[in-house]
Design a protein around this motif. Structure first.
Motif, PDB file in Angstrom:
ATOM      1  N   SER A  50       2.545   0.058  -1.568  1.00 43.21           N
ATOM      2  CA  SER A  50       1.827   0.304  -0.318  1.00 43.21           C
ATOM      3  C   SER A  50       2.086  -0.806   0.694  1.00 43.21           C
ATOM      4  O   SER A  50       2.087  -1.997   0.368  1.00 43.21           O
ATOM      5  CB  SER A  50       0.324   0.401  -0.588  1.00 43.21           C
ATOM      6  OG  SER A  50      -0.413   0.382   0.611  1.00 43.21           O
ATOM      7  N   SER A  83      -5.605   0.135  -8.166  1.00 36.81           N
ATOM      8  CA  SER A  83      -4.177  -0.125  -7.906  1.00 36.81           C
ATOM      9  C   SER A  83      -3.766  -1.557  -8.243  1.00 36.81           C
ATOM     10  O   SER A  83      -2.572  -1.858  -8.267  1.00 36.81           O
ATOM     11  CB  SER A  83      -3.845   0.151  -6.436  1.00 36.81           C
ATOM     12  OG  SER A  83      -4.485  -0.803  -5.579  1.00 36.81           O
ATOM     13  N   TRP A 129       3.184   1.159 -12.611  1.00 40.94           N
ATOM     14  CA  TRP A 129       2.232   0.152 -12.135  1.00 40.94           C
ATOM     15  C   TRP A 129       2.708  -0.574 -10.870  1.00 40.94           C
ATOM     16  O   TRP A 129       1.957  -1.366 -10.286  1.00 40.94           O
ATOM     17  CB  TRP A 129       1.931  -0.866 -13.230  1.00 40.94           C
ATOM     18  CG  TRP A 129       3.128  -1.509 -13.877  1.00 40.94           C
ATOM     19  CD1 TRP A 129       3.752  -1.116 -15.033  1.00 40.94           C
ATOM     20  CD2 TRP A 129       3.862  -2.653 -13.403  1.00 40.94           C
ATOM     21  NE1 TRP A 129       4.810  -1.953 -15.310  1.00 40.94           N
ATOM     22  CE2 TRP A 129       4.906  -2.898 -14.332  1.00 40.94           C
ATOM     23  CE3 TRP A 129       3.737  -3.492 -12.304  1.00 40.94           C
ATOM     24  CZ2 TRP A 129       5.821  -3.944 -14.188  1.00 40.94           C
ATOM     25  CZ3 TRP A 129       4.642  -4.541 -12.149  1.00 40.94           C
ATOM     26  CH2 TRP A 129       5.668  -4.751 -13.084  1.00 40.94           C
ATOM     27  N   VAL A 162       3.142  -1.488  -7.198  1.00 38.43           N
ATOM     28  CA  VAL A 162       2.389  -1.192  -5.978  1.00 38.43           C
ATOM     29  C   VAL A 162       3.338  -1.311  -4.792  1.00 38.43           C
ATOM     30  O   VAL A 162       3.865  -2.396  -4.513  1.00 38.43           O
ATOM     31  CB  VAL A 162       1.191  -2.158  -5.805  1.00 38.43           C
ATOM     32  CG1 VAL A 162       0.436  -1.841  -4.514  1.00 38.43           C
ATOM     33  CG2 VAL A 162       0.252  -2.064  -7.000  1.00 38.43           C
ATOM     34  N   ALA A 209      -2.681  -5.623  -4.720  1.00 38.66           N
ATOM     35  CA  ALA A 209      -3.579  -4.474  -4.711  1.00 38.66           C
ATOM     36  C   ALA A 209      -3.700  -3.921  -3.306  1.00 38.66           C
ATOM     37  O   ALA A 209      -3.615  -4.662  -2.314  1.00 38.66           O
ATOM     38  CB  ALA A 209      -4.960  -4.867  -5.235  1.00 38.66           C
ATOM     39  N   ASP A 210      -3.891  -2.617  -3.207  1.00 37.06           N
ATOM     40  CA  ASP A 210      -4.200  -1.956  -1.938  1.00 37.06           C
ATOM     41  C   ASP A 210      -5.712  -1.792  -1.885  1.00 37.06           C
ATOM     42  O   ASP A 210      -6.287  -1.089  -2.729  1.00 37.06           O
ATOM     43  CB  ASP A 210      -3.515  -0.592  -1.868  1.00 37.06           C
ATOM     44  CG  ASP A 210      -3.710   0.087  -0.514  1.00 37.06           C
ATOM     45  OD1 ASP A 210      -4.738  -0.168   0.139  1.00 37.06           O
ATOM     46  OD2 ASP A 210      -2.831   0.883  -0.119  1.00 37.06           O
ATOM     47  N   ARG A 243      -7.109   1.703  -2.321  1.00 36.02           N
ATOM     48  CA  ARG A 243      -6.739   2.503  -3.484  1.00 36.02           C
ATOM     49  C   ARG A 243      -7.340   1.869  -4.734  1.00 36.02           C
ATOM     50  O   ARG A 243      -6.811   0.886  -5.260  1.00 36.02           O
ATOM     51  CB  ARG A 243      -5.221   2.611  -3.604  1.00 36.02           C
ATOM     52  CG  ARG A 243      -4.590   3.327  -2.417  1.00 36.02           C
ATOM     53  CD  ARG A 243      -3.091   3.463  -2.565  1.00 36.02           C
ATOM     54  NE  ARG A 243      -2.509   4.094  -1.390  1.00 36.02           N
ATOM     55  CZ  ARG A 243      -1.208   4.321  -1.220  1.00 36.02           C
ATOM     56  NH1 ARG A 243      -0.359   3.948  -2.170  1.00 36.02           N
ATOM     57  NH2 ARG A 243      -0.758   4.890  -0.125  1.00 36.02           N
TER      58      ARG A 243
END
Length: 298
Positions: free
Chosen positions: A70, A102, A66, A68, A95-96, A99
């Protein structure tokens, strides 16, 4: 000898009809796409600093799925989860935007700087510890403004190192995601979609209580075998995530042997926890638990 004039006529096979794709005939390995991200963020948002952090400032590997990572991920602050004398805990969603699915919500623990108040009996916890710079150590002892900032950073680093070490030992602690200055981002421990309650707040059945005690004993034994003591363990910094016990608040972790009061801290941890288990009907004794743990230590 004079050169013939240069022929600027483009051969017909070089001409491209309007309906021909500009990528036609190009090796796909040379083609890439990229996503564009917003130039400005909304209120209570910031860019993730994951890629800006050094390796030891990120959580240990192997990392949970999980996480992230990015570079285009955005951190959105959702509100305060818990306030304390030395630090506050906030919920942050990372979050991205490119995506789907995500997003993950984490707990961000932020130690205070200039307003930092030292832990109760902090000197006894830090015995045996040393700072890299003597100037910082003197500033902390004088309790100057800079000293308070250094102290906040030291407590954050201490908890970060303890979380990493405990996670690597397989102990039931939140996964440490990253540390950035005086902020530690870690796993948000939940039960049924809500923040897991503290052990002091629950009244589980006898079977669950016995399971909790077995988990506690195993966790303390693992700590002691590694030469560590929580130092401030109680039902108020232990979470009941369903049938799972999770230990939190680790900045004051001490060396069992290196700290002159290490064994006293261990006995106090046993006393605090056994008192709760007795109140829930389990026949346990802190001296017996302490003796069992000491057998693991030597």
């Amino acid at each position: 000898m004079p050169q013939p004039p240069y022929d600027r006529t483009v051969p017909e096979d070089f001409l491209r009809p309007d309906d021909r794709s500009p990528l036609e005939g190009i090796d796909e390995s040379f083609v890439f796409t990229y996503d564009t991200y917003a130039d400005e963020l909304g209120e209570h948002q910031r860019w993730s600093r994951w890629e800006d952090l050094e390796a030891l400032m990120r959580g240990p590997e192997p990392r949970p799925d999980w996480i992230v990572t990015s570079s285009g991920a955005i951190d959105t602050e959702l509100g305060v989860l818990k306030t304390g004398k030395e630090a506050d805990v906030f919920l942050v969603e990372r979050a991205d935007p490119h995506r789907a699915g995500s997003a993950v919500v984490m707990a961000a623990k932020r130690y205070r700087t200039t307003d930092h108040r030292t832990f109760h009996r902090a000197a006894s916890y830090t015995e045996g510890r040393s700072m890299k710079r003597s100037r910082d150590e003197r500033a902390v002892k004088r309790k100057s403004t800079w000293g308070k900032q250094v102290a906040a950073g030291e407590w954050a680093i201490s908890e970060w190192n303890a979380l990493r070490r405990c996670w690597e030992l397989g102990l039931p602690v939140p996964y440490p995601v990253q540390i950035d200055d005086t902020e530690i981002m870690m796993e948000w421990i939940t039960h049924d979609g809500e923040t897991a309650p503290r052990l002091a707040q629950v009244r589980p059945g006898p079977g669950v209580v016995e399971g909790y005690y077995d988990q506690l004993r195993d966790a303390l034994a693992t700590l002691v075998q590694a030469g560590l003591v929580h130092g401030d363990l109680s039902p108020y910094n232990t979470l009941a995530a369903g049938d799972r016990l999770v230990v939190i608040d680790l900045p004051q972790v001490v060396d069992l042997v290196g700290n002159p009061q290490g064994m006293d801290f261990l006995l106090r941890d046993c006393t605090n926890m056994c008192g709760w288990f007795r109140s829930r009907g389990l026949d346990v004794d802190e001296q017996d638990l302490f003796g069992e743990l000491m057998a693991h230590a030597f």
